[in-house]
Design a protein around this motif. Structure first.
Motif, PDB file in Angstrom:
ATOM      1  N   MET A 163       1.168  -0.995  -0.102  1.00 26.80           N
ATOM      2  CA  MET A 163       0.735  -0.024  -0.008  1.00 26.80           C
ATOM      3  C   MET A 163       0.904   1.020  -0.199  1.00 26.80           C
ATOM      4  O   MET A 163       1.422   1.544   0.223  1.00 26.80           O
ATOM      5  CB  MET A 163      -0.734   0.293   0.954  1.00 26.80           C
ATOM      6  N   THR A 164       0.717   1.870  -0.903  1.00 25.87           N
ATOM      7  CA  THR A 164       1.076   3.262  -1.472  1.00 25.87           C
ATOM      8  C   THR A 164       1.242   4.255  -0.102  1.00 25.87           C
ATOM      9  O   THR A 164      -0.175   4.307  -0.163  1.00 25.87           O
ATOM     10  CB  THR A 164       1.057   3.980  -1.741  1.00 25.87           C
ATOM     11  N   PRO A 165       1.705   4.947   0.658  1.00 24.06           N
ATOM     12  CA  PRO A 165       1.199   5.854   1.039  1.00 24.06           C
ATOM     13  C   PRO A 165       0.432   7.316   0.838  1.00 24.06           C
ATOM     14  O   PRO A 165       1.143   7.355   0.074  1.00 24.06           O
ATOM     15  CB  PRO A 165       2.628   5.686   2.323  1.00 24.06           C
ATOM     16  N   PRO A 166       0.381   8.131   2.172  1.00 19.93           N
ATOM     17  CA  PRO A 166      -1.003   9.070   1.523  1.00 19.93           C
ATOM     18  C   PRO A 166       0.236  10.277   1.339  1.00 19.93           C
ATOM     19  O   PRO A 166       1.244  10.126   1.893  1.00 19.93           O
ATOM     20  CB  PRO A 166      -1.739   9.989   2.171  1.00 19.93           C
ATOM     21  N   PRO A 167      -0.162  11.380   0.344  1.00 19.72           N
ATOM     22  CA  PRO A 167       1.177  12.251  -0.565  1.00 19.72           C
ATOM     23  C   PRO A 167       1.245  13.646   1.413  1.00 19.72           C
ATOM     24  O   PRO A 167       0.482  13.466   1.841  1.00 19.72           O
ATOM     25  CB  PRO A 167       0.607  13.302  -0.653  1.00 19.72           C
ATOM     26  N   THR A 168       2.750  13.469   1.518  1.00 18.98           N
ATOM     27  CA  THR A 168       3.899  13.750   2.709  1.00 18.98           C
ATOM     28  C   THR A 168       3.016  12.766   3.940  1.00 18.98           C
ATOM     29  O   THR A 168       3.478  13.676   5.609  1.00 18.98           O
ATOM     30  CB  THR A 168       2.994  15.432   2.948  1.00 18.98           C
ATOM     31  N   SER A 169       2.553  11.502   4.571  1.00 18.09           N
ATOM     32  CA  SER A 169       2.725  11.313   5.322  1.00 18.09           C
ATOM     33  C   SER A 169       2.742   9.537   5.869  1.00 18.09           C
ATOM     34  O   SER A 169       2.383   8.179   6.101  1.00 18.09           O
ATOM     35  CB  SER A 169       0.864  10.922   6.012  1.00 18.09           C
ATOM     36  N   PRO A 180      -2.194  13.522  14.913  1.00 19.41           N
ATOM     37  CA  PRO A 180      -2.247  15.044  14.422  1.00 19.41           C
ATOM     38  C   PRO A 180      -2.239  14.758  12.462  1.00 19.41           C
ATOM     39  O   PRO A 180      -1.139  14.211  12.489  1.00 19.41           O
ATOM     40  CB  PRO A 180      -2.090  16.027  14.857  1.00 19.41           C
ATOM     41  N   PRO A 181      -2.728  16.147  12.021  1.00 17.93           N
ATOM     42  CA  PRO A 181      -2.526  16.319  10.770  1.00 17.93           C
ATOM     43  C   PRO A 181      -0.933  16.726  10.171  1.00 17.93           C
ATOM     44  O   PRO A 181      -0.785  17.344  11.358  1.00 17.93           O
ATOM     45  CB  PRO A 181      -2.975  17.013   9.235  1.00 17.93           C
ATOM     46  N   LEU A 182      -0.079  16.345   9.816  1.00 11.91           N
ATOM     47  CA  LEU A 182       1.316  17.436   9.584  1.00 11.91           C
ATOM     48  C   LEU A 182       0.831  17.967   9.105  1.00 11.91           C
ATOM     49  O   LEU A 182       0.216  19.025   8.298  1.00 11.91           O
ATOM     50  CB  LEU A 182       1.776  16.044   8.425  1.00 11.91           C
ATOM     51  N   LYS A 183       2.201  19.203   9.637  1.00 17.48           N
ATOM     52  CA  LYS A 183       2.171  20.595   9.074  1.00 17.48           C
ATOM     53  C   LYS A 183       3.864  21.110   8.700  1.00 17.48           C
ATOM     54  O   LYS A 183       4.669  19.968   8.973  1.00 17.48           O
ATOM     55  CB  LYS A 183       2.140  20.948   9.948  1.00 17.48           C
ATOM     56  N   HIS A 184       3.892  21.259   7.485  1.00 22.72           N
ATOM     57  CA  HIS A 184       5.363  22.212   7.189  1.00 22.72           C
ATOM     58  C   HIS A 184       5.585  22.949   7.864  1.00 22.72           C
ATOM     59  O   HIS A 184       4.889  23.504   8.256  1.00 22.72           O
ATOM     60  CB  HIS A 184       4.690  21.764   4.576  1.00 22.72           C
ATOM     61  N   VAL A 185       7.303  22.752   7.059  1.00 21.19           N
ATOM     62  CA  VAL A 185       7.979  23.698   7.492  1.00 21.19           C
ATOM     63  C   VAL A 185       8.840  24.760   6.584  1.00 21.19           C
ATOM     64  O   VAL A 185       9.651  23.616   5.641  1.00 21.19           O
ATOM     65  CB  VAL A 185       8.305  23.672   9.330  1.00 21.19           C
ATOM     66  N   ARG A 186       8.949  25.893   6.972  1.00 18.62           N
ATOM     67  CA  ARG A 186      10.388  26.138   6.164  1.00 18.62           C
ATOM     68  C   ARG A 186      12.274  25.783   5.991  1.00 18.62           C
ATOM     69  O   ARG A 186      11.752  25.480   7.957  1.00 18.62           O
ATOM     70  CB  ARG A 186      10.244  28.041   6.022  1.00 18.62           C
ATOM     71  N   VAL A 187      12.660  25.645   5.329  1.00 14.12           N
ATOM     72  CA  VAL A 187      13.768  24.815   5.594  1.00 14.12           C
ATOM     73  C   VAL A 187      14.131  25.413   5.503  1.00 14.12           C
ATOM     74  O   VAL A 187      14.742  26.622   4.596  1.00 14.12           O
ATOM     75  CB  VAL A 187      13.836  24.069   4.533  1.00 14.12           C
ATOM     76  N   ASP A 188      14.878  26.486   7.006  1.00 16.75           N
ATOM     77  CA  ASP A 188      15.675  27.834   6.774  1.00 16.75           C
ATOM     78  C   ASP A 188      17.587  26.821   6.295  1.00 16.75           C
ATOM     79  O   ASP A 188      18.161  28.369   5.452  1.00 16.75           O
ATOM     80  CB  ASP A 188      16.560  27.921   8.323  1.00 16.75           C
ATOM     81  N   ALA A 205      19.272  19.236   1.322  1.00 16.64           N
ATOM     82  CA  ALA A 205      18.513  19.867   0.073  1.00 16.64           C
ATOM     83  C   ALA A 205      17.583  19.276  -0.973  1.00 16.64           C
ATOM     84  O   ALA A 205      16.563  19.368  -1.128  1.00 16.64           O
ATOM     85  CB  ALA A 205      19.960  20.044  -1.184  1.00 16.64           C
ATOM     86  N   ALA A 206      17.851  17.841  -1.860  1.00 19.81           N
ATOM     87  CA  ALA A 206      16.632  17.235  -2.140  1.00 19.81           C
ATOM     88  C   ALA A 206      15.207  16.765  -0.924  1.00 19.81           C
ATOM     89  O   ALA A 206      15.094  16.444  -2.229  1.00 19.81           O
ATOM     90  CB  ALA A 206      17.710  16.249  -2.880  1.00 19.81           C
ATOM     91  N   ASP A 207      15.689  16.963  -0.143  1.00 16.74           N
ATOM     92  CA  ASP A 207      14.031  16.573   1.045  1.00 16.74           C
ATOM     93  C   ASP A 207      13.903  18.019   1.385  1.00 16.74           C
ATOM     94  O   ASP A 207      12.271  17.366   1.423  1.00 16.74           O
ATOM     95  CB  ASP A 207      14.344  16.133   2.274  1.00 16.74           C
ATOM     96  N   ALA A 208      14.126  19.254   1.014  1.00 18.72           N
ATOM     97  CA  ALA A 208      13.509  20.243   1.668  1.00 18.72           C
ATOM     98  C   ALA A 208      12.232  20.555   0.467  1.00 18.72           C
ATOM     99  O   ALA A 208      11.575  21.231   1.551  1.00 18.72           O
ATOM    100  CB  ALA A 208      14.768  21.935   1.011  1.00 18.72           C
ATOM    101  N   ALA A 261       6.220  22.220  -0.801  1.00 20.88           N
ATOM    102  CA  ALA A 261       6.591  23.146  -2.382  1.00 20.88           C
ATOM    103  C   ALA A 261       6.526  21.022  -3.404  1.00 20.88           C
ATOM    104  O   ALA A 261       6.589  21.892  -3.819  1.00 20.88           O
ATOM    105  CB  ALA A 261       7.816  23.163  -2.118  1.00 20.88           C
ATOM    106  N   ALA A 262       6.598  20.286  -2.626  1.00 21.12           N
ATOM    107  CA  ALA A 262       6.262  19.165  -3.501  1.00 21.12           C
ATOM    108  C   ALA A 262       6.334  18.065  -3.029  1.00 21.12           C
ATOM    109  O   ALA A 262       6.360  18.057  -1.479  1.00 21.12           O
ATOM    110  CB  ALA A 262       8.064  18.703  -3.959  1.00 21.12           C
TER     111      ALA A 262
END
Length: 267
Positions: free
Chosen positions: A1-7, A152-160, A114-117, A123-124
């Motif tokens: 089973m493929t995981p849902p996007p970002t999860s 809880p749902p995932l929250k995205h975050v900026r990569v500094d 960098a490739a996971d940012a 953004a992707a």
């Protein structure tokens, strides 16, 4: 089973299928001087004392783990905002899951490969793993366990700061060498403290119930992940493995790595 996007979730050994207990206290467990493990049911977090007295977190557990992490920082430093830095070994939900909440609470800077940012920031989409026959039911078990626990749902975050192979983190107890080790995700990152003999492996490595070092499951490219595993296994002087799943290898890691057979894991 493929995981849902970002999860997508990554887990091996006894922590499979259970989610973090959220705000319940998690007592820091010393691993080596200046490094502590926070043993969450899914996705351990490691705290590292920085040279200025602040702390870095290596990964952040599943969403909802921030209160327990901040309590652990307070136990060690006397105040939660001593968390200055978050290093994400990769972009899966059980590693970046509480980063946004920790940043909101402390202002800590986020560092990631960098490739996971783009996946960390939203953004992707998260690239799906190429599952083996043994991994498919395991992933379904992990996802079901997280859903039943009310994660809880995932929250995205900026990569500094985007990390690249050969970068060095100079504010750690000793210079921490950044290794780009793709395969689990495109931007998977390991951290090596050569003088202390400590390696933060990310999900390239885990330990099984028997203590054996194994290849982490749920890789986007299994063959690339095995090559990255072998690269880490060949590092000189490694004695301690800070793995995200299973029990850390506190001493004798070189022997455990020499005995590892990642080519045959999860088939």
């Amino acid at each position: 089973m493929t995981p849902p996007p970002t999860s997508s979730a990554s887990s091996a050994s006894s922590d499979v299928g259970r989610a973090s207990d959220g705000p319940d206290p998690v007592v820091p467990v010393p691993v080596v001087p200046d490094v502590w493990q926070l043993p969450f049911p899914v996705g351990h977090v490691y705290l590292v004392r920085l040279s200025d007295g602040g702390f870095a977190a290596v990964d952040t557990g599943v969403p909802g783990s921030a209160p327990a992490i901040l309590e652990a920082v307070t136990r060690l430093a006397g105040k939660p905002d001593a968390l200055r830095q978050i290093v994400l070994t990769h972009s899966h939900v059980d590693h970046m899951g509480s980063a946004a909440d920790l940043v909101a609470a402390t202002g800590a800077r986020v560092l990631a490969g960098a490739a996971d940012a783009p996946a960390v920031s939203g953004a992707a989409p998260e690239p799906p793993p190429a599952l083996t026959a043994a991994e498919a039911p395991l992933l379904e078990q992990v996802q079901s366990g997280m859903a039943e626990a009310g994660t809880p749902p995932l929250k995205h975050v900026r990569v500094d700061d985007e990390l690249h192979d050969g970068d060095v983190l100079d504010d750690w107890p000793e210079p921490a060498h950044v290794l780009h080790v793709p395969g689990h995700t495109p931007g998977s990152t390991a951290l090596h403290l050569p003088a202390a003999g400590v390696l933060f492996t990310g999900d390239l490595m885990a330990t099984g119930p028997d203590g054996r070092v194994i290849l982490g499951p749920f890789n986007v490219d299994r063959e690339v992940a095995i090559a990255s595993f072998r690269r880490l296994a060949a590092l000189p002087g490694v004695d301690t493995l800070c793995v995200p799943h299973g029990i850390p290898v506190r001493t004798g890691a070189a022997r455990a790595l020499a005995a590892a057979t990642p080519e045959t894991d999860w088939l």
